[in-house]
Design a protein around this motif. Structure first.
Motif, PDB file in Angstrom:
ATOM      1  N   LYS A 225      -9.068  26.481  58.715  1.00 48.46           N
ATOM      2  CA  LYS A 225      -8.913  26.227  57.285  1.00 48.46           C
ATOM      3  C   LYS A 225      -9.922  25.194  56.805  1.00 48.46           C
ATOM      4  N   GLN A 226     -10.171  24.182  57.612  1.00 49.11           N
ATOM      5  CA  GLN A 226     -11.129  23.141  57.241  1.00 49.11           C
ATOM      6  C   GLN A 226     -12.557  23.675  57.174  1.00 49.11           C
ATOM      7  N   PHE A 227     -12.888  24.575  58.092  1.00 45.90           N
ATOM      8  CA  PHE A 227     -14.253  25.084  58.177  1.00 45.90           C
ATOM      9  C   PHE A 227     -14.429  26.448  57.507  1.00 45.90           C
ATOM     10  N   ASP A 228     -13.340  26.962  56.915  1.00 48.75           N
ATOM     11  CA  ASP A 228     -13.375  28.291  56.321  1.00 48.75           C
ATOM     12  C   ASP A 228     -13.828  29.319  57.358  1.00 48.75           C
ATOM     13  N   ALA A 229     -13.238  29.223  58.537  1.00 51.50           N
ATOM     14  CA  ALA A 229     -13.635  30.063  59.670  1.00 51.50           C
ATOM     15  C   ALA A 229     -12.654  31.210  59.884  1.00 51.50           C
ATOM     16  N   GLN A 230     -13.118  32.239  60.567  1.00 56.83           N
ATOM     17  CA  GLN A 230     -12.310  33.398  60.945  1.00 56.83           C
ATOM     18  C   GLN A 230     -11.756  33.166  62.348  1.00 56.83           C
ATOM     19  N   ILE A 231     -10.522  33.623  62.584  1.00 58.28           N
ATOM     20  CA  ILE A 231      -9.919  33.556  63.914  1.00 58.28           C
ATOM     21  C   ILE A 231      -9.781  34.964  64.478  1.00 58.28           C
ATOM     22  N   GLU A 232     -10.133  35.121  65.739  1.00 59.53           N
ATOM     23  CA  GLU A 232      -9.836  36.364  66.459  1.00 59.53           C
ATOM     24  C   GLU A 232      -8.838  36.025  67.564  1.00 59.53           C
ATOM     25  N   LEU A 233      -7.649  36.576  67.446  1.00 59.41           N
ATOM     26  CA  LEU A 233      -6.587  36.357  68.421  1.00 59.41           C
ATOM     27  C   LEU A 233      -6.670  37.462  69.471  1.00 59.41           C
ATOM     28  N   VAL A 234      -6.837  37.073  70.724  1.00 57.90           N
ATOM     29  CA  VAL A 234      -7.105  38.042  71.790  1.00 57.90           C
ATOM     30  C   VAL A 234      -6.029  37.978  72.865  1.00 57.90           C
ATOM     31  N   HIS A 235      -5.531  39.135  73.248  1.00 57.70           N
ATOM     32  CA  HIS A 235      -4.613  39.224  74.375  1.00 57.70           C
ATOM     33  C   HIS A 235      -5.169  40.222  75.380  1.00 57.70           C
ATOM     34  N   ALA A 236      -5.192  39.815  76.637  1.00 58.39           N
ATOM     35  CA  ALA A 236      -5.703  40.684  77.695  1.00 58.39           C
ATOM     36  C   ALA A 236      -4.545  41.328  78.433  1.00 58.39           C
ATOM     37  N   VAL A 237      -4.577  42.639  78.505  1.00 52.79           N
ATOM     38  CA  VAL A 237      -3.564  43.403  79.245  1.00 52.79           C
ATOM     39  C   VAL A 237      -4.122  43.677  80.629  1.00 52.79           C
ATOM     40  N   LEU A 238      -3.519  43.064  81.629  1.00 50.61           N
ATOM     41  CA  LEU A 238      -3.991  43.221  82.997  1.00 50.61           C
ATOM     42  C   LEU A 238      -3.460  44.529  83.568  1.00 50.61           C
ATOM     43  N   VAL A 239      -4.358  45.433  83.863  1.00 49.05           N
ATOM     44  CA  VAL A 239      -3.999  46.735  84.427  1.00 49.05           C
ATOM     45  C   VAL A 239      -4.204  46.681  85.931  1.00 49.05           C
ATOM     46  N   PRO A 240      -3.151  46.779  86.721  1.00 44.94           N
ATOM     47  CA  PRO A 240      -3.295  46.683  88.176  1.00 44.94           C
ATOM     48  C   PRO A 240      -4.175  47.797  88.728  1.00 44.94           C
ATOM     49  N   VAL A 241      -5.003  47.437  89.678  1.00 46.86           N
ATOM     50  CA  VAL A 241      -5.829  48.428  90.370  1.00 46.86           C
ATOM     51  C   VAL A 241      -5.450  48.384  91.840  1.00 46.86           C
ATOM     52  N   LEU A 242      -4.895  49.458  92.339  1.00 46.00           N
ATOM     53  CA  LEU A 242      -4.459  49.509  93.723  1.00 46.00           C
ATOM     54  C   LEU A 242      -5.600  49.958  94.621  1.00 46.00           C
TER      55      LEU A 242
END
Length: 271
Positions: free
Chosen positions: A28-45
């Motif tokens: 808000k102070q810098f008039d910046a954009q936020i990108e909220l990221v979530h990583a879905v860990l896909v198991p590799v057998l």
């Protein structure tokens, strides 16, 4: 330097949500954009050295769940702080891929929560912390679970005394100082027979108005924590290197003690 894009990795924990709120205050102070990221860990057998990828339908279903969680989390910020926030769920096969994925977002600043549960706790307190902080092309702000955003008044900079390749990397400190009209407290922790660095005068020249001090402490982490308390600092800054005390803070046995005890956000600026 101007902060226009902030990336916030989340595992939907309270600590991660707190980091998002802190990032929103900065945005808000810098008039910046936020990108909220979530990583879905896909198991590799693996079996006998061969890779077996998971069912794509399962991966897509998990991705959809994450996208819904991101939209719910987005409501914490959207419409309340006047901040533009985008969400992004990504699939990763290996935990180590998360750092690379975050670094590829083109952020000016990465903000993550500490002492969080699940993924982020492992990131900050484990090997991925080093990957994110040591190799990040942009500054990384680690926000303790109890730290609340408020306009910065005093910013600390724990300088390790090693030669700086250039002062331009510290531009974010000038940006924060100017935006909040904050003071900057530069201190070098002197151990044993170490002598004060000649670069301290150059730091003051690049960061006008900053004050410099030598702090004589035999234990680096104690010196940092005591400085935060005695000077009532709102943020601590360090430059992670592959040598020097910050490297030991991140990778060494004292990592958990510092991460859990420090009461203010920790800003890591790439070397």
């Amino acid at each position: 330097m101007d902060i226009k894009k902030i990336v916030v990795p989340t595992d939907f924990s309270d600590a991660a949500n707190n980091a998002l709120l802190y990032a929103a205050g900065l945005a808000k102070q810098f008039d910046a954009q936020i990108e909220l990221v979530h990583a879905v860990l896909v198991p590799v057998l693996t079996a006998r050295g061969k890779l077996f990828l998971p069912d794509q339908d399962v991966a897509n279903a998990n991705l959809k769940i994450a996208e819904n969680q991101l939209e719910e989390t987005k409501k914490m910020v959207s419409g309340k702080n006047g901040v533009q926030l985008d969400t992004n769920a990504i699939l990763i096969n290996w935990q180590m891929e998360l750092a690379e994925a975050i670094h590829g977002k083109g952020a000016d600043l990465i903000v993550l929560g500490t002492t969080g549960s699940s993924c982020l706790k492992k990131i900050f307190l484990g090997s991925n912390a080093a990957r994110i902080i040591q190799n990040a092309p942009v500054p990384v702000l680690a926000v303790p679970a109890n730290a609340k955003f408020s306009p910065l008044k005093k910013i600390g900079f724990a300088y390790d005394g090693l030669e700086l390749k250039g002062f331009e990397k510290l531009s974010i400190l000038n940006a924060l100082k100017n935006k909040f009209k904050a003071g900057i407290d530069i201190f070098q922790i002197i151990q044993n027979k170490q002598t004060p660095s000649a670069d301290l005068s150059g730091l003051v020249e690049f960061l006008p108005g900053a004050k410099t001090n030598e702090v004589y402490e035999s234990v680096v982490e104690s010196g940092i924590l005591n400085r935060v308390k005695s000077k009532k600092l709102d943020m601590m800054t360090m430059i992670p290197r592959r040598r020097g005390f910050f490297h030991n803070l991140i990778l060494g046995s004292i990592t958990k003690r510092v991460a859990y005890k420090i009461s203010v956000p920790l800003l890591a600026i790439p070397d």
